[in-house]
Structures are given as structure tokens and as C-alpha cells.
Design an enzyme around this catalytic site. Structure first.
Site, PDB file in Angstrom:
ATOM      1  N   HIS A 118     -10.309  10.489   8.193  1.00 26.02           N
ATOM      2  CA  HIS A 118     -10.200  10.042   9.434  1.00 26.02           C
ATOM      3  C   HIS A 118      -9.040   9.167  10.033  1.00 26.02           C
ATOM      4  CE1 HIS A 118     -11.070   5.851   9.202  1.00 26.02           C
ATOM      5  NE2 HIS A 118     -11.912   6.119   8.250  1.00 26.02           N
ATOM      6  N   ASP A 119      -8.326   9.569  11.078  1.00 25.16           N
ATOM      7  CA  ASP A 119      -7.050   8.803  11.480  1.00 25.16           C
ATOM      8  C   ASP A 119      -5.887   8.733  10.873  1.00 25.16           C
ATOM      9  OD1 ASP A 119      -8.265   7.790  14.015  1.00 25.16           O
ATOM     10  OD2 ASP A 119      -9.668   7.015  12.326  1.00 25.16           O
ATOM     11  N   GLY A 136      -8.703   6.489   5.081  1.00 23.15           N
ATOM     12  CA  GLY A 136      -8.691   6.497   6.335  1.00 23.15           C
ATOM     13  C   GLY A 136      -7.159   5.791   6.737  1.00 23.15           C
TER      14      GLY A 136
END
Length: 258
Positions: A118-119, A136
Site C-alpha cells: 500500500h501507498d 508500505g
């Protein structure tokens, strides 16, 4: 596009030229651009934004929910640029409230079994060899090459034109234009071969090498080395990029080889 053995949510926005093979699953709130090929057994989940002329191979999962306990189902996306190839069983998770999106740029090759958490922000023309695992909010800049099985700690930053050894354990930032390897991870010289392949002149490569002599071979700490680089070496795009990277590093840059 009309593949009777695939499931495509009626709200998905898919260009008519997209090729969808049997047993593909495409959820709602998905956009796929012109000329892309989605191979069998790919799952594309909510929030995927896939560009033009991509190829996604069997078993890949794009825009899966983040593996982050803070994620509460917020509306986030995973963006794949144009002309990117995603090989078998790759996972790219969508963003969280922290950044709102995960990005894989254009003209990338993401080989089998890689994970982009994520991200993350992966730049353009990046190559990730098999089974690279990126935690992440990692940033990987343009033209980086990451060797197979590398593990990259959350929040790390990999600079442009970096060549990273396969199997590396990365817990620090890696500044641009360098090779990094060994255990623990360390500076291993300037990526001169990669830079020549991308059109950098011998003079520019020598200038980059001189900058890293100050940073890694002078015995100075990073702050003093940066001060001397600014005072003694001529300004250039590459010099200023390296200085900005080191100054903005939150985790600190990798050490020199001892």
C-alpha cells in the site's frame, strides 16, 4: 473484450480494445486503458486504474485491500501506468488513508511473485526481478533495477538508476546512480554500466563518481561531505539530485563498504 468465461462488473470502465482472457475477475470501480491484455486467472479489484498497452499475466492480483490494520475500507486506488508488464502472481495493493494511492509507473517490468504494498510509488522504467517484496510507502525512482528476492523495509527510498543486488535486505535509503549490495546493505560503487546504457557521457559518470568519493571515501560525515561537495564541485543536475536526496532522507542513506 466480450469473454463469456470472465466476470466483468457492469460498472467497470474498460476500453473496447482490451483483451480479457477466460476466468478473469474484474470488480466495480475499475478503469482499464486501450490495448491492454488481461490474461487468464487475473483478479482486478476495486480501485484499479490500469493504463494503455499493459500486459497482466495469470495469477496477478491488482488493487487488493492493503495489509494494514489501520485500513478501514476507505476509497483508495492502485494506479498502473502505460506499457507496463506485470508477470505471474504479482500483487499490487491499493493505498490507505495515508497517501490514498499506490502507483506503478509506465514502461515497468514487474516480474513473477513480486509484491508492491500500500501507498508505494514506483517510478517509470523500473525493473523488479522475481519475488521482490516492497513494504508500505516505499518510493522507487525511475530506472531503478531491483534484483530478485530483495526485501525493502517500509518507508525506504530507492533513488533513480540504482542497481540493487538480488536477495538484498534494505532498511536504509539508497541514493541515486549507485550499485548497492553485500550484507548488511552497503554502497558498492556507481552504476556506470547502467548509466552508459542510458546515454550518460563518461564525463558525467566521472562527476557522479567524484561526488560519491566525498560521501563514502573521504572519512567525512554526510553533512560535512555535502558542504564540501557544494563548495568544491560544479553544480549539475546530478549533483543537485544527490544532495537533495541525502538531505531529505528520513531513514538515512546506506553506509559505505568497510
Amino acid at each position: 473484450m466480450n469473454q463469456p468465461l470472465a466476470y466483468v462488473h457492469p460498472e467497470a470502465k474498460i476500453h473496447p480494445s482490451v483483451v480479457i482472457d477466460p476466468f478473469v475477475t474484474i470488480h466495480r470501480n475499475v478503469e482499464i486503458g486501450e490495448g491492454t491484455h488481461i490474461c487468464s486467472n487475473v483478479t482486478i479489484m476495486e480501485g484499479a486504474r490500469i493504463g494503455k498497452n499493459c500486459t497482466i499475466y495469470p495469477g496477478a492480483v491488482i488493487s487488493g485491500a492493503p495489509q494494514d490494520l489501520k485500513f478501514k475500507g476507505e476509497d483508495t486506488v492502485a494506479i498502473i501506468g502505460d506499457n507496463t508488464v506485470i508477470r505471474e502472481c504479482v500483487t499490487v495493493h491499493r493505498g490507505t488513508a495515508s497517501k490514498g494511492k499506490t502507483i506503478v509507473g509506465s514502461n515497468c517490468l514487474i516480474m513473477a511473485y513480486c509484491h508492491v504494498a500500500h501507498d508505494c510509488v514506483v517510478g517509470n522504467n523500473v525493473i523488479m526481478s522475481n519475488a521482490v517484496q516492497i513494504a508500505g510507502e516505499v518510493v522507487v525512482d525511475d530506472f531503478a533495477v531491483i534484483g530478485g528476492g530483495a526485501l525493502i523495509h517500509q518507508f525506504c527510498h530507492i533513488g533513480s538508476h540504482v542497481m540493487l543486488q538480488g536477495g538484498a535486505l534494505v532498511n536504509k535509503d539508497i541514493p541515486p546512480y549507485v550499485k548497492a549490495g553485500r550484507e548488511p546493505i552497503a554502497y558498492a560503487g556507481v552504476n556506470s554500466i547502467g548509466l552508459r546504457r542510458r546515454g550518460y557521457s563518461n564525463e558525467t559518470i566521472r562527476d557522479i563518481q567524484e561526488i560519491y568519493r566525498y560521501l563514502y571515501l573521504s572519512g567525512l560525515n554526510n553533512s560535512d561531505a555535502i558542504s564540501r561537495i557544494e563548495a568544491e564541485l560544479p553544480a549539475s543536475k546530478e549533483r543537485d539530485e544527490i544532495i537533495l536526496f541525502v538531505r531529505n532522507s528520513n531513514r538515512g542513506i546506506i553506509r559505505g563498504y568497510v
